[in-house]
Design an enzyme around this catalytic site. Structure first.
Site, PDB file in Angstrom:
ATOM      1  N   CYS A  83     -54.922  32.864 -15.062  1.00  0.00           N
ATOM      2  CA  CYS A  83     -53.930  33.627 -15.794  1.00  0.00           C
ATOM      3  C   CYS A  83     -53.299  33.186 -16.855  1.00  0.00           C
ATOM      4  CB  CYS A  83     -52.955  33.395 -14.503  1.00  0.00           C
ATOM      5  SG  CYS A  83     -51.373  34.627 -15.336  1.00  0.00           S
ATOM      6  N   CYS A  89     -45.137  31.060 -15.963  1.00  0.00           N
ATOM      7  CA  CYS A  89     -44.899  31.670 -14.561  1.00  0.00           C
ATOM      8  C   CYS A  89     -44.819  30.783 -13.585  1.00  0.00           C
ATOM      9  CB  CYS A  89     -45.932  32.933 -14.370  1.00  0.00           C
ATOM     10  SG  CYS A  89     -45.762  33.770 -12.839  1.00  0.00           S
ATOM     11  N   GLN A 294     -48.661  39.126   7.127  1.00  0.00           N
ATOM     12  CA  GLN A 294     -49.365  38.028   6.146  1.00  0.00           C
ATOM     13  C   GLN A 294     -49.736  38.798   4.937  1.00  0.00           C
ATOM     14  OE1 GLN A 294     -48.651  34.989   7.007  1.00  0.00           O
ATOM     15  NE2 GLN A 294     -48.857  34.632   9.182  1.00  0.00           N
ATOM     16  N   TYR A 324     -41.559  35.650  17.428  1.00  0.00           N
ATOM     17  CA  TYR A 324     -41.388  36.056  16.141  1.00  0.00           C
ATOM     18  C   TYR A 324     -42.784  37.023  15.808  1.00  0.00           C
ATOM     19  CZ  TYR A 324     -38.802  31.815  15.770  1.00  0.00           C
ATOM     20  OH  TYR A 324     -37.751  30.866  15.793  1.00  0.00           O
ATOM     21  N   ASP A 391     -44.716  31.989  15.260  1.00  0.00           N
ATOM     22  CA  ASP A 391     -45.029  32.163  13.973  1.00  0.00           C
ATOM     23  C   ASP A 391     -43.852  32.265  13.388  1.00  0.00           C
ATOM     24  OD1 ASP A 391     -46.178  32.931  11.485  1.00  0.00           O
ATOM     25  OD2 ASP A 391     -47.037  34.601  12.180  1.00  0.00           O
ATOM     26  N   CYS A 418     -46.180  28.043   8.210  1.00  0.00           N
ATOM     27  CA  CYS A 418     -46.279  28.132   6.649  1.00  0.00           C
ATOM     28  C   CYS A 418     -45.728  26.975   5.856  1.00  0.00           C
ATOM     29  CB  CYS A 418     -45.766  29.381   6.046  1.00  0.00           C
ATOM     30  SG  CYS A 418     -44.246  29.803   6.109  1.00  0.00           S
TER      31      CYS A 418
END
Length: 499
Positions: A83, A89, A294, A324, A391, A418
């Site tokens: 990128c 960024c 997701q 969840y 989750d 996560c």
């Protein structure tokens, strides 16, 4: 080191100092980590093994933050970022690192965080890398602002700031979304609507949200604004659907609160429909603009056989609880395998879609859904359940949820996380290896460096209370890379109840 010498060492390294630093590791946010004397130095865009020139931009009690000014000895893992905005960024922190090195670091990072913060010594299984490290994101929520010249700027925030880095393309986005960014920006700029800035309410547009069905190509466009005073919006929405046949709906989400919450409670359909269709694990789903799914569809599908294998190996014959559960992402594949599953979700719109998804797949008899507080529902449903799937969001399990699980531990526990830090914290409680860390495991590496830099080697950085009795035994740790080119990683752990 004496207090006076410690003070002198820190005083010598002042903000603005130019230093040469050898990078030894990566922090949990993807920054290079080195040392100057007794102080940890965090350097964005630096890689382990590199000798770099840096300028100190921030001094905390036990660590420094520095910006990269030059590379005296590059790492063989360094590459040209895919990128052109990667230097500015803040969306991706590891684009300068080779795919193989990212996989190796994430694998090691998961094991190290679980060991240090959770007290678990079980080594992780080999990380399941993404086949496509670019073009994988099926959703983007892009901040908007107007420049002083009334030009529309759309993009993600510069690292560690509220400055938007203007972009027309993002290589980690699905190409079917990426190609829409530039023309949508042009149309929104021409509309000349006011734009809120950084959560201030009362102005107008706030974010541009895009979502695509990876396997179907359906696209949803959602404008997020603080009010609906947007003249010509309906006509513009209709023109987008005429221009791009893959766009199945355009919506307006109202978020009037002066904070950084992305979406509000009210979403209006302007044109088309308020959901897209997706195929996932052989099933059909409806997904709305404001429901969780997701962001990496392909990697998320790889979790399904892992869940089913764990349930089979445990001989689970009783009901399964999916906490969840969202729109039934994993509830329905488990039900399709013949299990009776109860999905628990606090977000009403997600539960409504989950029920609709179960019906459309002929699974209503096996999958039922409750719009409930997770802790309250678990306290009622866990006794007698054969397995529990968790989750949770990035912050992990809230104390009442943990207490409900510890009070009625199911025979099998599957936890998809996560964030390795909050996963480690929760595993410490579930497995009785840790009580509660003094530092918040969900914060970035810089914020916890004070504890890490001067930890007692006999106790580790996370001084912890005496552990509880173990309720579970950890069977496996499986990292999966849902987020290539970033420092984030997904982890599935399997636990069994202690006898």
């Amino acid at each position: 080191m004496s207090k006076s010498r410690d003070h002198q060492t820190r005083a010598r390294v002042a903000v603005g100092s130019l230093l040469s630093v050898e990078i030894a590791d990566l922090g949990r946010d993807g920054q290079g980590v080195g040392r100057v004397g007794d102080q940890v130095v965090f350097v964005a865009d630096a890689l382990p093994g590199e000798l770099v020139r840096v300028r100190v931009v921030h001094q905390a009690r036990r660590h420094l933050v520095a910006e990269l000014k030059g590379i005296e000895r590059p790492s063989p893992d360094r590459r040209q970022p895919p990128c052109i905005l990667s230097d500015n960024c803040g969306g991706c922190s590891l684009q300068h690192c080779s795919d193989a090195a990212q996989v190796s670091w994430k694998q090691g990072m998961v094991g190290e965080v679980l060991r240090r913060l959770g007290g678990t010594d079980l080594p992780p299984l080999p990380l399941l890398a993404a086949e496509s490290p670019l073009g994988y994101r099926n959703r983007a929520v892009i901040p908007l602002e107007l420049t002083d010249e009334l030009r529309l700027r759309a993009g993600f925030y510069r690292r560690g700031s509220h400055q938007i880095v203007n972009m027309n393309h993002c290589p980690v986005l699905d190409a079917r979304l990426d190609r829409l960014i530039e023309p949508l920006k042009e149309d929104l700029e021409e509309a000349a609507w006011p734009v809120d800035r950084h959560g201030r309410s009362g102005g107008g547009l706030r974010h541009l949200a895009l979502r695509v069905g990876h396997h179907t190509g359906d696209v949803l466009i959602t404008l997020i604004a603080s009010n609906d005073n947007l003249p010509g919006l309906d006509a513009l929405a209709s023109s987008w659907m005429d221009r791009w046949p893959e766009v199945v709906g355009v919506s307006l989400n109202l978020q009037p609160e002066p904070n950084n919450k992305l979406m509000g409670h009210e979403t209006r359909t302007l044109c088309g429909r308020d959901w897209l269709e997706e195929r996932f694990a052989g099933l059909r789903y409806r997904i709305a603009a404001d429901t969780f799914f997701q962001v990496n569809t392909v990697q998320a599908e790889r979790v399904v056989p892992l869940l089913l294998a764990a349930l089979k190996a445990a001989g689970t014959s009783r009901s399964v609880i999916d906490a969840y559960c969202g729109i039934g992402t994993y509830t329905l594949p488990i039900a399709a395998a013949g299990y009776r599953v109860e999905g628990i979700e606090a977000h009403l719109a997600s539960v409504q879609l989950a029920r609709r998804n179960a019906e459309s797949n002929g699974l209503s008899a096996l999958a039922r859904f409750s719009n409930s507080d997770v802790a309250e529902a678990l306290a009622h449903s866990l006794p007698g359940a054969g397995a529990l799937l968790l989750d949770p969001p990035r912050k992990g399990l809230e104390p009442p949820v943990l207490e409900a699980i510890l009070n009625s531990p199911p025979p099998l526990l599957l936890y998809l996380s996560c964030d390795p830090g909050t996963l480690a914290r929760d595993l410490g409680r579930l497995c009785g290896t840790r009580q509660a860390p003094q530092t918040d495991p969900s914060v970035g590496a810089e914020a916890s460096a004070d504890a890490e830099a001067n930890a007692d080697p006999g106790t580790g950085a996370e001084a912890l209370a005496e552990p509880e009795a173990a309720r579970f035994r950890l069977l496996s740790v499986q990292p999966l890379d849902f987020f290539p080119n970033t420092s984030h990683v997904e982890t599935l752990v399997v636990l069994e109840r202690c006898a």
